[in-house]
Design a protein around this motif. Structure first.
Motif, PDB file in Angstrom:
ATOM      1  N   LEU A 190     -19.730  -4.298   5.681  1.00  0.00           N
ATOM      2  CA  LEU A 190     -20.965  -4.528   4.909  1.00  0.00           C
ATOM      3  C   LEU A 190     -20.923  -5.830   4.121  1.00  0.00           C
ATOM      4  CD1 LEU A 190     -21.742  -0.937   3.554  1.00  0.00           C
ATOM      5  CD2 LEU A 190     -22.692  -2.097   5.571  1.00  0.00           C
ATOM      6  N   ILE A 191     -19.713  -6.384   3.906  1.00  0.00           N
ATOM      7  CA  ILE A 191     -19.632  -7.616   3.118  1.00  0.00           C
ATOM      8  C   ILE A 191     -18.936  -8.762   3.836  1.00  0.00           C
ATOM      9  CG2 ILE A 191     -19.838  -6.570   0.838  1.00  0.00           C
ATOM     10  CD1 ILE A 191     -16.821  -6.591   0.602  1.00  0.00           C
ATOM     11  N   CYS A 192     -18.276  -8.477   4.962  1.00  0.00           N
ATOM     12  CA  CYS A 192     -17.586  -9.534   5.697  1.00  0.00           C
ATOM     13  C   CYS A 192     -17.533  -9.147   7.171  1.00  0.00           C
ATOM     14  CB  CYS A 192     -16.177  -9.720   5.129  1.00  0.00           C
ATOM     15  SG  CYS A 192     -15.287 -11.087   5.881  1.00  0.00           S
ATOM     16  N   GLY A 193     -17.886 -10.068   8.046  1.00  0.00           N
ATOM     17  CA  GLY A 193     -17.977  -9.774   9.459  1.00  0.00           C
ATOM     18  C   GLY A 193     -16.663  -9.720  10.212  1.00  0.00           C
ATOM     19  N   GLU A 194     -15.572 -10.129   9.584  1.00  0.00           N
ATOM     20  CA  GLU A 194     -14.295 -10.131  10.283  1.00  0.00           C
ATOM     21  C   GLU A 194     -13.255  -9.302   9.533  1.00  0.00           C
ATOM     22  OE1 GLU A 194     -12.298 -14.255   9.115  1.00  0.00           O
ATOM     23  OE2 GLU A 194     -14.347 -14.492   9.855  1.00  0.00           O
ATOM     24  N   VAL A 195     -12.214  -8.902  10.242  1.00  0.00           N
ATOM     25  CA  VAL A 195     -11.105  -8.174   9.623  1.00  0.00           C
ATOM     26  C   VAL A 195     -10.243  -9.189   8.879  1.00  0.00           C
ATOM     27  CG1 VAL A 195      -9.058  -6.771  10.070  1.00  0.00           C
ATOM     28  CG2 VAL A 195     -11.139  -6.393  11.392  1.00  0.00           C
ATOM     29  N   LEU A 196      -9.907  -8.874   7.638  1.00  0.00           N
ATOM     30  CA  LEU A 196      -9.150  -9.807   6.803  1.00  0.00           C
ATOM     31  C   LEU A 196      -7.702  -9.382   6.658  1.00  0.00           C
ATOM     32  CD1 LEU A 196     -11.820 -10.264   4.035  1.00  0.00           C
ATOM     33  CD2 LEU A 196     -11.195 -11.907   5.785  1.00  0.00           C
ATOM     34  N   GLN A 197      -6.807 -10.322   6.876  1.00  0.00           N
ATOM     35  CA  GLN A 197      -5.382 -10.121   6.679  1.00  0.00           C
ATOM     36  C   GLN A 197      -5.036 -10.721   5.318  1.00  0.00           C
ATOM     37  OE1 GLN A 197      -2.592  -8.834   8.626  1.00  0.00           O
ATOM     38  NE2 GLN A 197      -1.836  -9.105   6.549  1.00  0.00           N
ATOM     39  N   THR A 198      -4.590  -9.895   4.375  1.00  0.00           N
ATOM     40  CA  THR A 198      -4.234 -10.409   3.051  1.00  0.00           C
ATOM     41  C   THR A 198      -2.747 -10.732   3.006  1.00  0.00           C
ATOM     42  OG1 THR A 198      -3.562  -8.352   1.985  1.00  0.00           O
ATOM     43  CG2 THR A 198      -5.943  -8.815   2.078  1.00  0.00           C
ATOM     44  N   ASN A 199      -2.313 -11.326   1.926  1.00  0.00           N
ATOM     45  CA  ASN A 199      -0.892 -11.541   1.652  1.00  0.00           C
ATOM     46  C   ASN A 199      -0.380 -10.543   0.620  1.00  0.00           C
ATOM     47  OD1 ASN A 199      -0.306 -13.700   3.404  1.00  0.00           O
ATOM     48  ND2 ASN A 199      -1.303 -15.123   2.017  1.00  0.00           N
ATOM     49  N   ASP A 200      -1.190  -9.550   0.298  1.00  0.00           N
ATOM     50  CA  ASP A 200      -0.800  -8.540  -0.682  1.00  0.00           C
ATOM     51  C   ASP A 200       0.009  -7.433  -0.009  1.00  0.00           C
ATOM     52  OD1 ASP A 200      -2.069  -9.847  -2.773  1.00  0.00           O
ATOM     53  OD2 ASP A 200      -3.961  -8.828  -2.393  1.00  0.00           O
ATOM     54  N   ILE A 201       1.219  -7.232  -0.475  1.00  0.00           N
ATOM     55  CA  ILE A 201       2.069  -6.165   0.039  1.00  0.00           C
ATOM     56  C   ILE A 201       1.602  -4.870  -0.609  1.00  0.00           C
ATOM     57  CG2 ILE A 201       4.419  -5.283   0.187  1.00  0.00           C
ATOM     58  CD1 ILE A 201       5.292  -8.276   0.016  1.00  0.00           C
ATOM     59  N   ALA A 202       1.263  -3.889   0.231  1.00  0.00           N
ATOM     60  CA  ALA A 202       0.609  -2.687  -0.280  1.00  0.00           C
ATOM     61  C   ALA A 202       1.261  -1.422   0.252  1.00  0.00           C
ATOM     62  CB  ALA A 202      -0.871  -2.710   0.116  1.00  0.00           C
ATOM     63  N   CYS A 203       0.888  -0.326  -0.367  1.00  0.00           N
ATOM     64  CA  CYS A 203       1.250   1.009   0.093  1.00  0.00           C
ATOM     65  C   CYS A 203      -0.058   1.798   0.152  1.00  0.00           C
ATOM     66  CB  CYS A 203       2.231   1.660  -0.881  1.00  0.00           C
ATOM     67  SG  CYS A 203       2.750   3.293  -0.355  1.00  0.00           S
ATOM     68  N   ILE A 204      -0.353   2.387   1.307  1.00  0.00           N
ATOM     69  CA  ILE A 204      -1.557   3.200   1.469  1.00  0.00           C
ATOM     70  C   ILE A 204      -1.138   4.663   1.467  1.00  0.00           C
ATOM     71  CG2 ILE A 204      -3.511   3.769   2.965  1.00  0.00           C
ATOM     72  CD1 ILE A 204      -3.401   0.903   4.027  1.00  0.00           C
ATOM     73  N   TYR A 205      -1.835   5.472   0.692  1.00  0.00           N
ATOM     74  CA  TYR A 205      -1.502   6.885   0.513  1.00  0.00           C
ATOM     75  C   TYR A 205      -2.394   7.768   1.384  1.00  0.00           C
ATOM     76  CZ  TYR A 205       1.218   5.000  -3.254  1.00  0.00           C
ATOM     77  OH  TYR A 205       2.141   4.251  -3.968  1.00  0.00           O
ATOM     78  N   PRO A 206      -1.981   9.018   1.633  1.00  0.00           N
ATOM     79  CA  PRO A 206      -2.747   9.916   2.508  1.00  0.00           C
ATOM     80  C   PRO A 206      -4.211  10.113   2.089  1.00  0.00           C
ATOM     81  CG  PRO A 206      -0.572  10.827   2.150  1.00  0.00           C
ATOM     82  CD  PRO A 206      -0.703   9.632   1.240  1.00  0.00           C
ATOM     83  N   ASP A 207      -4.505  10.009   0.780  1.00  0.00           N
ATOM     84  CA  ASP A 207      -5.895  10.186   0.336  1.00  0.00           C
ATOM     85  C   ASP A 207      -6.741   8.922   0.517  1.00  0.00           C
ATOM     86  OD1 ASP A 207      -4.950   8.547  -1.703  1.00  0.00           O
ATOM     87  OD2 ASP A 207      -5.503   9.900  -3.334  1.00  0.00           O
ATOM     88  N   GLY A 208      -6.151   7.865   1.087  1.00  0.00           N
ATOM     89  CA  GLY A 208      -6.875   6.620   1.318  1.00  0.00           C
ATOM     90  C   GLY A 208      -6.739   5.602   0.200  1.00  0.00           C
ATOM     91  N   SER A 209      -6.155   5.998  -0.922  1.00  0.00           N
ATOM     92  CA  SER A 209      -5.955   5.065  -2.035  1.00  0.00           C
ATOM     93  C   SER A 209      -4.794   4.130  -1.709  1.00  0.00           C
ATOM     94  CB  SER A 209      -5.680   5.828  -3.326  1.00  0.00           C
ATOM     95  OG  SER A 209      -4.434   6.503  -3.253  1.00  0.00           O
ATOM     96  N   PHE A 210      -4.637   3.080  -2.500  1.00  0.00           N
ATOM     97  CA  PHE A 210      -3.542   2.145  -2.263  1.00  0.00           C
ATOM     98  C   PHE A 210      -3.068   1.533  -3.572  1.00  0.00           C
ATOM     99  CE2 PHE A 210      -7.357  -0.408  -2.151  1.00  0.00           C
ATOM    100  CZ  PHE A 210      -7.015  -1.642  -2.671  1.00  0.00           C
ATOM    101  N   THR A 211      -1.848   1.004  -3.537  1.00  0.00           N
ATOM    102  CA  THR A 211      -1.282   0.230  -4.637  1.00  0.00           C
ATOM    103  C   THR A 211      -0.800  -1.101  -4.073  1.00  0.00           C
ATOM    104  OG1 THR A 211       0.884   1.264  -4.339  1.00  0.00           O
ATOM    105  CG2 THR A 211      -0.556   2.222  -6.028  1.00  0.00           C
ATOM    106  N   ILE A 212      -0.738  -2.082  -4.934  1.00  0.00           N
ATOM    107  CA  ILE A 212      -0.239  -3.405  -4.553  1.00  0.00           C
ATOM    108  C   ILE A 212       1.144  -3.576  -5.166  1.00  0.00           C
ATOM    109  CG2 ILE A 212      -0.617  -5.897  -4.719  1.00  0.00           C
ATOM    110  CD1 ILE A 212      -2.663  -4.457  -2.947  1.00  0.00           C
ATOM    111  N   ALA A 213       2.142  -3.854  -4.318  1.00  0.00           N
ATOM    112  CA  ALA A 213       3.525  -4.002  -4.779  1.00  0.00           C
ATOM    113  C   ALA A 213       3.860  -5.450  -5.121  1.00  0.00           C
ATOM    114  CB  ALA A 213       4.490  -3.492  -3.714  1.00  0.00           C
ATOM    115  N   GLY A 214       3.146  -6.381  -4.555  1.00  0.00           N
ATOM    116  CA  GLY A 214       3.432  -7.795  -4.786  1.00  0.00           C
ATOM    117  C   GLY A 214       2.654  -8.638  -3.804  1.00  0.00           C
ATOM    118  N   ARG A 215       3.085  -9.872  -3.660  1.00  0.00           N
ATOM    119  CA  ARG A 215       2.364 -10.805  -2.789  1.00  0.00           C
ATOM    120  C   ARG A 215       3.366 -11.576  -1.943  1.00  0.00           C
ATOM    121  NH1 ARG A 215      -2.657 -12.256  -2.166  1.00  0.00           N
ATOM    122  NH2 ARG A 215      -3.225 -14.394  -1.743  1.00  0.00           N
ATOM    123  N   LYS A 216       3.054 -11.721  -0.667  1.00  0.00           N
ATOM    124  CA  LYS A 216       3.893 -12.488   0.249  1.00  0.00           C
ATOM    125  C   LYS A 216       3.460 -13.941   0.166  1.00  0.00           C
ATOM    126  CE  LYS A 216       3.043 -13.095   4.530  1.00  0.00           C
ATOM    127  NZ  LYS A 216       2.697 -13.007   5.915  1.00  0.00           N
TER     128      LYS A 216
END
Length: 140
Positions: free
Chosen positions: A86-112
């Motif tokens: 709805l806001i961007c036409g392409e899939v974005l690859q970030t440099n944010d190292i993350a953890c995605i949880y079973p409920d769909g939430s996420f945390t950011i551990a740091g940045r590559k």
């Protein structure tokens, strides 16, 4: 927090904080406010915010919750991949190292971060940082 600013914030119903990580000191000060305070996750590339995290109150969390139209996944390097049609036409690859949880939430551990240094020989540094965390050095 300054008394005048705190009094002004206490008169606000909802406060959204974006543009960077909220440190522990600020989060502790925010926890005492009666105002509903949220941190947003977004990047210039996404053109908008894609997730919210409640910073205070009974529903406060360390996790960001993406908006319903946003799909998240992790790359092989554990960096966050964002699909927000709805806001961007392409899939974005970030440099944010993350953890995605079973409920769909996420945390950011740091940045590559990747740096190339030219000297007598070339090196590539890959740095995962949160308060200048681990540093790995690879020779090209």
């Amino acid at each position: 927090m300054f008394p005048k600013k705190k009094a002004r914030l206490e008169q606000t119903d909802i406060l959204i904080i974006g543009g960077g990580a909220v440190d522990d000191t600020l989060e502790a000060e925010i926890s005492a406010l009666p105002t509903a305070v949220y941190s947003t996750y977004g990047m210039t590339e996404t053109l908008s915010h894609i997730a919210l995290r409640r910073l205070n109150g009974e529903t406060a969390s360390k996790h960001y919750y993406p908006f319903p139209s946003v799909e998240l996944s992790l790359s092989v390097e554990s960096t966050l991949v964002v699909k927000a049609p709805l806001i961007c036409g392409e899939v974005l690859q970030t440099n944010d190292i993350a953890c995605i949880y079973p409920d769909g939430s996420f945390t950011i551990a740091g940045r590559k971060i990747t740096l190339s240094i030219a000297a007598e020989s070339r090196y590539r540094r890959r740095k995962w940082r949160k308060d200048y965390g681990r540093l790995s050095l690879y020779r090209l």
